[in-house]
Scaffold this motif. Structure first.
Motif, short mmCIF file in Angstrom:
data_model
loop_
_atom_site.label_atom_id
_atom_site.label_comp_id
_atom_site.label_asym_id
_atom_site.label_seq_id
_atom_site.Cartn_x
_atom_site.Cartn_y
_atom_site.Cartn_z
N LEU A 103 30.56 58.98 61.21
CA LEU A 103 30.16 59.43 59.87
C LEU A 103 28.81 58.84 59.46
CD1 LEU A 103 33.57 59.29 57.95
CD2 LEU A 103 32.39 61.31 58.84
N LEU A 104 28.61 57.56 59.73
CA LEU A 104 27.33 56.93 59.39
C LEU A 104 26.19 57.56 60.20
CD1 LEU A 104 28.29 53.15 59.15
CD2 LEU A 104 27.69 54.68 57.28
N ALA A 105 26.45 57.84 61.47
CA ALA A 105 25.42 58.44 62.31
C ALA A 105 25.04 59.83 61.80
CB ALA A 105 25.90 58.52 63.76
N ILE A 106 26.02 60.61 61.41
CA ILE A 106 25.73 61.95 60.87
C ILE A 106 24.89 61.84 59.61
CG2 ILE A 106 26.77 64.00 59.83
CD1 ILE A 106 29.15 63.58 61.75
N GLY A 107 25.25 60.90 58.73
CA GLY A 107 24.48 60.72 57.50
C GLY A 107 23.06 60.26 57.78
N ILE A 108 22.90 59.35 58.74
CA ILE A 108 21.57 58.83 59.06
C ILE A 108 20.68 59.92 59.64
CG2 ILE A 108 20.36 57.29 60.66
CD1 ILE A 108 22.67 55.29 60.23
N VAL A 109 21.25 60.79 60.48
CA VAL A 109 20.47 61.85 61.11
C VAL A 109 20.06 62.92 60.12
CG1 VAL A 109 20.59 63.73 62.79
CG2 VAL A 109 21.39 61.46 63.41
N HIS A 110 20.93 63.22 59.17
CA HIS A 110 20.68 64.34 58.26
C HIS A 110 20.10 63.92 56.92
CE1 HIS A 110 23.45 66.32 61.10
NE2 HIS A 110 22.83 67.44 60.75
N ASN A 111 19.99 62.63 56.66
CA ASN A 111 19.46 62.18 55.38
C ASN A 111 18.39 61.12 55.63
OD1 ASN A 111 19.33 60.48 52.85
ND2 ASN A 111 20.75 62.05 52.14
N ARG A 112 17.17 61.42 55.26
CA ARG A 112 16.06 60.51 55.52
C ARG A 112 16.23 59.20 54.76
NH1 ARG A 112 11.10 61.28 57.72
NH2 ARG A 112 11.53 63.51 57.83
N ALA A 113 16.77 59.27 53.53
CA ALA A 113 16.96 58.06 52.74
C ALA A 113 17.95 57.11 53.42
CB ALA A 113 17.44 58.41 51.34
N MET A 114 19.04 57.67 53.96
CA MET A 114 20.02 56.84 54.67
C MET A 114 19.41 56.26 55.95
SD MET A 114 23.71 58.77 54.35
CE MET A 114 24.48 57.46 55.28
#
Length: 283
Positions: A103-114
């Motif tokens: 889940l963290l990896a998906i968020g990091i890849v799709h959200n520049r802020a994350m």
């Protein structure tokens, strides 16, 4: 053949080290008794000491055999019983860490802020020694009424989620620009691009990370048992052995932990091969 030669050499070195490390005890015993002892008399005695500095290989094997096959599985003297306690925390922590890492990896890849804010914290979290924070995690969770399996599993989670995050971020970003452009020409949505391109491309990276994560999750479960004064588990077995100077018990628990880690990695490897074969990819 090369592996067999290396293993044989290690066993020989182990026996030699056992003789030299256990010799001082035999010399001191003979000195207190007012007798002299020759080296040829010392060697066999160093192989059968009750509490040796370094147990000989056959002593460790005998202890593993005795505690695995000659003791009931439900007995607290059974190595299988202690291994299951540790394995349960390992698998729970590994499961939580896998879900959290993906889940963290998906968020990091799709959200520049994350990507810019969370990824540095994920990396920095692994600079803190687990031996330093494990007691704090156990104490804090016990203070709020959470004890037993979950605190140990959370320590495993803390260690196992990191390689999964790093591996999945690399895997989800592995598709080439031309492949992403092709998805755009098909007018694919973000979810379609994810499921049809990014997710399949990340599978080799995911399973490679899982092999690291499940082994380190076992380490986390063992470490989690040390500050709790647990009475069951491989960590508790190591702790009890260190308290009472039972080095043979310590080494048998270490070998059991190593065997468990190897089996878990092999299982993940089998799943890796099956999934990639199903997807038509070479493992």
């Amino acid at each position: 053949m090369p592996v067999a030669v290396i293993v044989a050499a290690l066993v020989v070195i182990w026996y030699i080290a056992a003789v030299f490390l256990n010799t001082p005890f035999e010399r001191d015993t003979a000195a207190r008794a007012g007798t002299t002892i020759t080296f040829s008399e010392i060697v066999p005695k160093t192989m059968v000491q009750e509490r040796p500095v370094l147990p000989a290989p056959h002593q460790v094997i005998a202890e593993i055999w005795d505690t695995m096959f000659n003791k009931p599985i439900t007995s607290k003297r059974s190595l299988v019983y202690h291994a299951w306690i540790t394995l349960s925390a390992t698998l729970l922590g590994f499961g939580i860490g896998t879900v959290l890492g993906i889940l963290l990896a998906i968020g990091i890849v799709h959200n520049r802020a994350m990507d810019r804010s969370l990824m540095p914290w994920v990396i920095a979290s692994q600079t803190i020694p687990i031996l330093a924070i494990a007691p704090m995690i156990i104490v804090v969770l016990n203070a709020v009424g959470i004890s037993g399996l979950l605190p140990k599993a959370l320590i495993s989670t803390y260690l196992s989620f990191f390689p999964i995050v790093v591996g999945m971020v690399k895997g989800l970003r592995s598709p080439e620009t031309i492949q992403l452009d092709l998805m755009h020409t098909y007018y694919a949505s973000a979810s379609q691009t994810f499921w049809k391109l990014r997710w399949p491309s990340s599978m080799p990276y995911l399973f490679t990370s899982l092999k690291v994560a499940i082994a380190i999750s076992l380490v986390g479960a063992i470490v989690g048992e040390l500050p709790t004064g647990a009475v069951a588990g491989l960590g508790a077995r190591l702790l009890a052995g260190s308290y009472y100077g039972q080095t043979v018990q310590i080494w048998s628990a270490l070998f059991m932990a190593a065997a468990m880690a190897a089996m878990l990695v092999i299982i993940v490897g089998i799943a890796h091969t099956a999934v990639l074969k199903r997807m038509g990819m070479k493992p």
